[in-house]
Design a protein around this motif. Structure first.
Motif, PDB file in Angstrom:
ATOM      1  N   ALA A  69       0.815  -1.223   0.000  1.00 11.51           N
ATOM      2  CA  ALA A  69       0.000   0.000   0.000  1.00 11.51           C
ATOM      3  C   ALA A  69       0.846   1.270   0.000  1.00 11.51           C
ATOM      4  CB  ALA A  69      -0.973   0.004   1.180  1.00 11.51           C
ATOM      5  N   ASP A  70       1.858   1.324   0.857  1.00 12.34           N
ATOM      6  CA  ASP A  70       2.680   2.539   0.896  1.00 12.34           C
ATOM      7  C   ASP A  70       3.405   2.769  -0.430  1.00 12.34           C
ATOM      8  OD1 ASP A  70       1.893   3.148   3.487  1.00 12.34           O
ATOM      9  OD2 ASP A  70       3.624   2.166   4.412  1.00 12.34           O
ATOM     10  N   GLN A  71       3.858   1.691  -1.076  1.00 15.94           N
ATOM     11  CA  GLN A  71       4.503   1.825  -2.393  1.00 15.94           C
ATOM     12  C   GLN A  71       3.507   2.334  -3.423  1.00 15.94           C
ATOM     13  OE1 GLN A  71       6.442  -1.864  -3.589  1.00 15.94           O
ATOM     14  NE2 GLN A  71       6.926  -2.311  -1.442  1.00 15.94           N
ATOM     15  N   TRP A  72       2.283   1.820  -3.378  1.00  8.34           N
ATOM     16  CA  TRP A  72       1.246   2.281  -4.310  1.00  8.34           C
ATOM     17  C   TRP A  72       0.979   3.764  -4.117  1.00  8.34           C
ATOM     18  CZ3 TRP A  72      -2.917  -2.090  -3.414  1.00  8.34           C
ATOM     19  CH2 TRP A  72      -2.479  -3.278  -4.009  1.00  8.34           C
ATOM     20  N   ILE A  73       0.850   4.156  -2.870  1.00  9.56           N
ATOM     21  CA  ILE A  73       0.564   5.569  -2.563  1.00  9.56           C
ATOM     22  C   ILE A  73       1.696   6.466  -3.045  1.00  9.56           C
ATOM     23  CG2 ILE A  73       0.275   7.239  -0.683  1.00  9.56           C
ATOM     24  CD1 ILE A  73      -1.259   4.939   0.824  1.00  9.56           C
ATOM     25  N   VAL A  74       2.929   6.088  -2.737  1.00 12.18           N
ATOM     26  CA  VAL A  74       4.084   6.890  -3.156  1.00 12.18           C
ATOM     27  C   VAL A  74       4.125   7.005  -4.679  1.00 12.18           C
ATOM     28  CG1 VAL A  74       6.615   6.896  -3.279  1.00 12.18           C
ATOM     29  CG2 VAL A  74       5.468   6.521  -1.079  1.00 12.18           C
ATOM     30  N   HIS A  75       3.911   5.896  -5.370  1.00  9.27           N
ATOM     31  CA  HIS A  75       3.969   5.915  -6.835  1.00  9.27           C
ATOM     32  C   HIS A  75       2.843   6.777  -7.405  1.00  9.27           C
ATOM     33  CE1 HIS A  75       3.939   4.628 -11.010  1.00  9.27           C
ATOM     34  NE2 HIS A  75       5.184   4.239 -10.819  1.00  9.27           N
ATOM     35  N   GLU A  76       1.642   6.621  -6.876  1.00 11.92           N
ATOM     36  CA  GLU A  76       0.521   7.392  -7.402  1.00 11.92           C
ATOM     37  C   GLU A  76       0.667   8.879  -7.090  1.00 11.92           C
ATOM     38  OE1 GLU A  76      -3.365   5.751  -6.693  1.00 11.92           O
ATOM     39  OE2 GLU A  76      -2.875   3.932  -7.813  1.00 11.92           O
ATOM     40  N   GLN A  77       1.194   9.215  -5.920  1.00 17.29           N
ATOM     41  CA  GLN A  77       1.402  10.633  -5.598  1.00 17.29           C
ATOM     42  C   GLN A  77       2.500  11.241  -6.476  1.00 17.29           C
ATOM     43  OE1 GLN A  77       1.984  10.490  -1.314  1.00 17.29           O
ATOM     44  NE2 GLN A  77      -0.176  10.921  -0.942  1.00 17.29           N
ATOM     45  N   ALA A  78       3.554  10.495  -6.725  1.00 18.63           N
ATOM     46  CA  ALA A  78       4.617  10.991  -7.605  1.00 18.63           C
ATOM     47  C   ALA A  78       4.079  11.195  -9.019  1.00 18.63           C
ATOM     48  CB  ALA A  78       5.802  10.026  -7.604  1.00 18.63           C
ATOM     49  N   THR A  79       3.270  10.270  -9.480  1.00 18.61           N
ATOM     50  CA  THR A  79       2.678  10.394 -10.813  1.00 18.61           C
ATOM     51  C   THR A  79       1.708  11.569 -10.857  1.00 18.61           C
ATOM     52  OG1 THR A  79       2.903   8.007 -11.138  1.00 18.61           O
ATOM     53  CG2 THR A  79       1.383   9.179 -12.604  1.00 18.61           C
ATOM     54  N   PHE A  80       0.916  11.727  -9.815  1.00 22.19           N
ATOM     55  CA  PHE A  80      -0.001  12.864  -9.678  1.00 22.19           C
ATOM     56  C   PHE A  80       0.784  14.169  -9.840  1.00 22.19           C
ATOM     57  CE2 PHE A  80      -1.771  16.074  -6.792  1.00 22.19           C
ATOM     58  CZ  PHE A  80      -3.115  16.100  -7.106  1.00 22.19           C
ATOM     59  N   ASN A  81       1.880  14.305  -9.114  1.00 24.53           N
ATOM     60  CA  ASN A  81       2.698  15.527  -9.186  1.00 24.53           C
ATOM     61  C   ASN A  81       3.312  15.713 -10.564  1.00 24.53           C
ATOM     62  OD1 ASN A  81       2.198  16.283  -6.514  1.00 24.53           O
ATOM     63  ND2 ASN A  81       3.884  15.037  -5.750  1.00 24.53           N
ATOM     64  N   CYS A  82       3.814  14.641 -11.138  1.00 23.69           N
ATOM     65  CA  CYS A  82       4.438  14.708 -12.464  1.00 23.69           C
ATOM     66  C   CYS A  82       3.420  15.141 -13.525  1.00 23.69           C
ATOM     67  CB  CYS A  82       5.036  13.349 -12.808  1.00 23.69           C
ATOM     68  SG  CYS A  82       5.732  13.257 -14.464  1.00 23.69           S
ATOM     69  N   LEU A  83       2.256  14.527 -13.523  1.00 21.44           N
ATOM     70  CA  LEU A  83       1.238  14.868 -14.526  1.00 21.44           C
ATOM     71  C   LEU A  83       0.728  16.292 -14.348  1.00 21.44           C
ATOM     72  CD1 LEU A  83      -0.770  11.514 -14.718  1.00 21.44           C
ATOM     73  CD2 LEU A  83       0.897  12.416 -16.380  1.00 21.44           C
ATOM     74  N   ASN A  84       0.541  16.707 -13.104  1.00 20.48           N
ATOM     75  CA  ASN A  84       0.130  18.097 -12.859  1.00 20.48           C
ATOM     76  C   ASN A  84       1.158  19.067 -13.433  1.00 20.48           C
ATOM     77  OD1 ASN A  84      -2.413  18.211 -11.492  1.00 20.48           O
ATOM     78  ND2 ASN A  84      -1.435  17.369  -9.677  1.00 20.48           N
ATOM     79  N   ARG A  85       2.423  18.823 -13.135  1.00 18.71           N
ATOM     80  CA  ARG A  85       3.499  19.699 -13.606  1.00 18.71           C
ATOM     81  C   ARG A  85       3.553  19.704 -15.132  1.00 18.71           C
ATOM     82  NH1 ARG A  85       6.796  17.889 -10.368  1.00 18.71           N
ATOM     83  NH2 ARG A  85       7.680  16.235 -11.622  1.00 18.71           N
TER      84      ARG A  85
END
Length: 181
Positions: A60-76
């Motif tokens: 779960a923590d790996q999923w969250i970290v990956h999805e949050q990083a992707t969220f930030n990358c796509l927003n940027r």
């Protein structure tokens, strides 16, 4: 132009883009889905019981970290290309296609885990559409980022479906399920 006028202009353009749709607009849905999914993963990690709790404890923590990083990358990436992104809770609620249910935290652990798998699968529908649109719009960096996300999500679906004892596509979307997408 005032900040309110700029925001109203953004909302009008966003509405047009979502009805066309564009790669940027479709990515806005992906961004909303990622945010909601990270919240659902957190909830499942806290409440799931049984063997599902073990898998969630490990991943779960790996999923969250990956999805949050992707969220930030796509927003940027969208902002750097002059696209609008969801920025209010109302927009996230409007753009996500993931279902929320506060009572789900009391479901059996395997059911909670399978709901996360179905959410991963729902995300793939938007990602594949956005990849096609990015290719059409000659936006290779968006397509590359989304292709990477798609591959990662498919890995998580396969891993979790095996853990649950399911065949890869058991209980997931098929073309016959919805002709409206």
């Amino acid at each position: 132009m005032t900040s309110q006028e700029r925001y109203e202009q953004e909302l009008k353009q966003s509405d047009v883009d979502h009805h066309t749709p564009t790669a940027g607009a479709m990515t806005g849905h992906i961004i909303a889905n990622l945010l909601i999914h990270t919240l659902k993963i957190s909830q499942a990690k806290l409440f799931a019981q049984g063997p599902a709790a073990l898998l969630l404890d490990q991943y779960a923590d790996q999923w969250i970290v990956h999805e949050q990083a992707t969220f930030n990358c796509l927003n940027r990436l969208l902002v750097n290309n002059g696209e609008s992104i969801p920025t209010t809770i109302a927009q996230f609620k409007e753009y996500t296609m993931l279902e929320e249910n506060g009572a789900a935290k009391y479901d059996a652990g395997a059911d909670q885990l399978f709901n996360l798998v179905k959410d991963f699968d729902t995300q793939t529908l938007f990602i594949t559409k956005a990849i096609s649109l990015a290719q059409k719009e000659d936006w290779p960096e968006l397509g590359a980022n989304l292709s990477s996300l798609l591959a990662w999500i498919k890995d998580q679906i396969a891993l979790t479906q095996r853990f649950l004892g399911h065949e890869l596509r058991t209980g997931l979307y098929t073309e016959e399920d919805d002709d409206d997408f």
